[in-house]
Design a protein around this motif. Structure first.
Motif, PDB file in Angstrom:
ATOM      1  N   LYS A 114       0.833  -1.210   0.000  1.00 45.54           N
ATOM      2  CA  LYS A 114       0.000   0.000   0.000  1.00 45.54           C
ATOM      3  C   LYS A 114       0.862   1.253   0.000  1.00 45.54           C
ATOM      4  O   LYS A 114       0.531   2.252  -0.648  1.00 45.54           O
ATOM      5  CB  LYS A 114      -0.924  -0.003   1.222  1.00 45.54           C
TER       6      LYS A 114
ATOM      7  N   ARG B 240      -3.929   0.764  -3.486  1.00 47.87           N
ATOM      8  CA  ARG B 240      -4.802   0.039  -2.576  1.00 47.87           C
ATOM      9  C   ARG B 240      -5.238  -1.288  -3.190  1.00 47.87           C
ATOM     10  O   ARG B 240      -5.411  -2.279  -2.488  1.00 47.87           O
ATOM     11  CB  ARG B 240      -6.033   0.886  -2.251  1.00 47.87           C
TER      12      ARG B 240
ATOM     13  N   TYR C  21      -4.713  -4.919  -1.490  1.00 42.43           N
ATOM     14  CA  TYR C  21      -5.788  -5.891  -1.240  1.00 42.43           C
ATOM     15  C   TYR C  21      -5.387  -7.278  -1.735  1.00 42.43           C
ATOM     16  O   TYR C  21      -5.568  -8.274  -1.023  1.00 42.43           O
ATOM     17  CB  TYR C  21      -7.083  -5.445  -1.925  1.00 42.43           C
TER      18      TYR C  21
ATOM     19  N   ASP D   7      -8.083  -4.852   8.552  1.00 39.43           N
ATOM     20  CA  ASP D   7      -7.760  -3.626   7.818  1.00 39.43           C
ATOM     21  C   ASP D   7      -8.387  -3.680   6.427  1.00 39.43           C
ATOM     22  O   ASP D   7      -7.814  -3.196   5.446  1.00 39.43           O
ATOM     23  CB  ASP D   7      -6.229  -3.469   7.725  1.00 39.43           C
TER      24      ASP D   7
ATOM     25  N   ASP E 177     -10.371  -3.162   3.114  1.00 43.98           N
ATOM     26  CA  ASP E 177     -10.789  -2.016   2.310  1.00 43.98           C
ATOM     27  C   ASP E 177     -12.187  -2.296   1.780  1.00 43.98           C
ATOM     28  O   ASP E 177     -12.394  -3.258   1.027  1.00 43.98           O
ATOM     29  CB  ASP E 177      -9.809  -1.820   1.148  1.00 43.98           C
TER      30      ASP E 177
ATOM     31  N   ASP F  49     -13.841  -1.109  -0.509  1.00 46.72           N
ATOM     32  CA  ASP F  49     -13.955  -1.079  -1.966  1.00 46.72           C
ATOM     33  C   ASP F  49     -13.613  -2.421  -2.603  1.00 46.72           C
ATOM     34  O   ASP F  49     -13.909  -2.655  -3.770  1.00 46.72           O
ATOM     35  CB  ASP F  49     -13.030  -0.014  -2.545  1.00 46.72           C
TER      36      ASP F  49
END
Length: 482
Positions: A78, A83, A87, A323, A325, A327
């Motif tokens: 990251k 991002r 992931y 953590d 994300d 999205d």
């Protein structure tokens, strides 16, 4: 305060010992000796020199550069990239543990059979479908217990892990000393001939190097200790080099010990599953203590496997979801109950592991063949997470002027990028060739093709699911906006 701070400083020998306990084990010696025989001695020297040393030093620089990163490799990605890539790094770290979880119930049952029967007949006589059905029940039980929270297993695992470490060192000492102290014969002929150790660098040999990569990987676990090291620019690389020497000596001496106990030119088919137990049983008879060493090792291995199973169900999943994300990971997968347990994450784990436990048993006859196949699958899948370490290091060297580190592996960004690229390509090469089945094609063509198809499909499906989740997350986000 100064004294307290100094008391927390680690020196190079602390780093070397911490790394050795977390990276190394007797299984690494047994599994690679089973695949390569005595030539594994030269293989260990090569893998340590050209792969393990740069790998660990890269980890040191990444840990020192991103000292506050809590997500490990995904946090490194990251920082140096996007991002989306972060992931995928987190997903890979979690999903490669699925075959590992599928194998641990086997290890527990084999340890139990040796403890109560003192022989390896379990993997030779039990039908694979029966064993895998029992493994499924055992796994689902631990999945349930993990969802309820079983923190005591962490302490048991620490004790068992130290016991396994002690037994690994004891094996090397007793194995090498047995001929001189007990008069036992050396099982392998021509161990004093250099030609016995020289590999034939052919296709078959290269299909076995994924097991070597699997054995020496995982040093990214040590990266948080960079910031606790006194004078990290000097002590951390020194500790890593000492670690590499310790692992190399243990690997080489352990392989010598295996050659003294087992005939390297006529290895039993069940050496991966039963080798360590057979070795301790023979050593016990050499030193006139019966099966005592065997029983101690079986208990330690069973407890270590139980703890590893429970912890590996929960810890990698929490790293993925804590953590997460939004999205890229759907809200449904991030859902937690009142106790904070990611229930749907546990269900996904249960589904994937169950499939890997049961489906192969339908086409791979024999518990020993199934054990060997699953162990080789782990050697293909687990190193995929190391690829992200090397990618992160390459990307770091692309933007070296933007980041400060108290410790640098190499100061030249192009040389650093080259080291990262080399380790990345070597790992990928080992994983791809590791997919080739280890059974002889001529002996059973249908089984060979079945294993090859599984070896290709399993990693592809596990990684492929990671591409589906972001689409699901986007669809859910669109619905919420509407």
């Amino acid at each position: 305060m100064a004294d307290e701070k100094n008391s927390k400083q680690l020196f190079w020998y602390n780093i070397a010992l911490l790394g050795f306990v977390s990276v190394w084990g007797l299984g690494n010696v047994v599994n690679n000796f089973a695949q390569q025989g005595l030539v594994v001695v030269v293989s260990w020297v090569l893998i340590m020199t050209f792969y393990f040393v740069p790998y660990t030093l890269m980890v040191g620089q990444m840990g020192a550069t991103f000292k506050d990163a809590e997500g490990g490799v995904s946090s490194w990605i990251k920082e140096v990239s996007t991002r989306r890539l972060a992931y995928f790094a987190a997903w890979t770290y979690w999903v490669v543990h699925i075959p590992y979880l599928a194998q641990k119930p086997q290890a527990i049952m084999i340890a139990g059979s040796w403890l109560f029967q003192s022989n390896g007949n379990f993997v030779k006589t039990m039908p694979s479908i029966v064993v895998q059905s029992l493994c499924l029940v055992l796994f689902l039980l631990f999945l349930y217990l993990a969802s309820r929270g079983i923190t005591t297993l962490n302490r048991i695992g620490t004790i068992a892990g130290m016991s396994m470490f002690i037994m690994s060192i004891l094996f090397i000492i007793l194995g090498l000393a047995a001929p001189a102290m007990t008069g036992s014969g050396i099982a392998t002929q021509n161990m004093n001939h250099l030609s016995s150790y020289m590999p034939k660098f052919n296709f078959k040999y290269f299909t076995t190097i994924s097991m070597l990569v699997f054995a020496v990987g995982g040093s990214e676990k040590i990266s948080p200790y960079v910031n606790s090291t006194k004078n990290p620019a000097k002590n951390f690389p020194k500790g890593m080099i000492v670690l590499a020497i310790m692992v190399a000596v243990s690997a080489i001496m352990g392989s010598f010990a295996m050659g003294m106990i087992f005939d390297a030119n006529n290895l039993p088919d069940d050496l991966m599953a039963n080798g360590a137990y057979l070795a301790f049983q023979r050593l016990g008879h050499y030193f006139h203590v019966g099966n005592l060493l065997l029983w101690i090792y079986a208990i330690a291995n069973a407890m270590a496997s139980i703890a590893a199973l429970a912890v590996s169900i929960d810890a990698p999943l929490r790293i993925l979801l804590d953590d997460a994300d939004p999205d890229y990971i759907p809200a449904g997968l991030r859902k937690r109950n009142k106790k904070g347990t990611p229930v749907n994450g546990y269900r996904l784990t249960g589904l994937l592991v169950s499939l890997i436990i049961i489906i192969p048993a339908l086409g791979i006859g024999g518990t020993n063949s199934l054990y060997n196949w699953l162990l080789n699958l782990n050697s293909v899948v687990m190193p995929l997470r190391y690829l992200w370490v090397f990618l992160a290091f390459m990307l770091l060297n692309r933007h070296l002027d933007k980041f400060h580190s108290d410790y640098m592996f190499v100061k030249n960004s192009k040389v650093g990028f080259g080291f990262g690229l080399w380790c990345f390509l070597f790992t990928a090469f080992a994983c791809i060739l590791g997919m080739v089945p280890k059974i002889e094609y001529a002996s059973n063509p249908s089984a060979w093709w079945f294993q090859l198809i599984l070896n290709v499909l399993m990693p592809a499906i596990l990684i492929g699911i990671g591409f589906i989740l972001p689409a699901i997350a986007r669809r859910h986000s669109t619905k919420e906006l509407q």
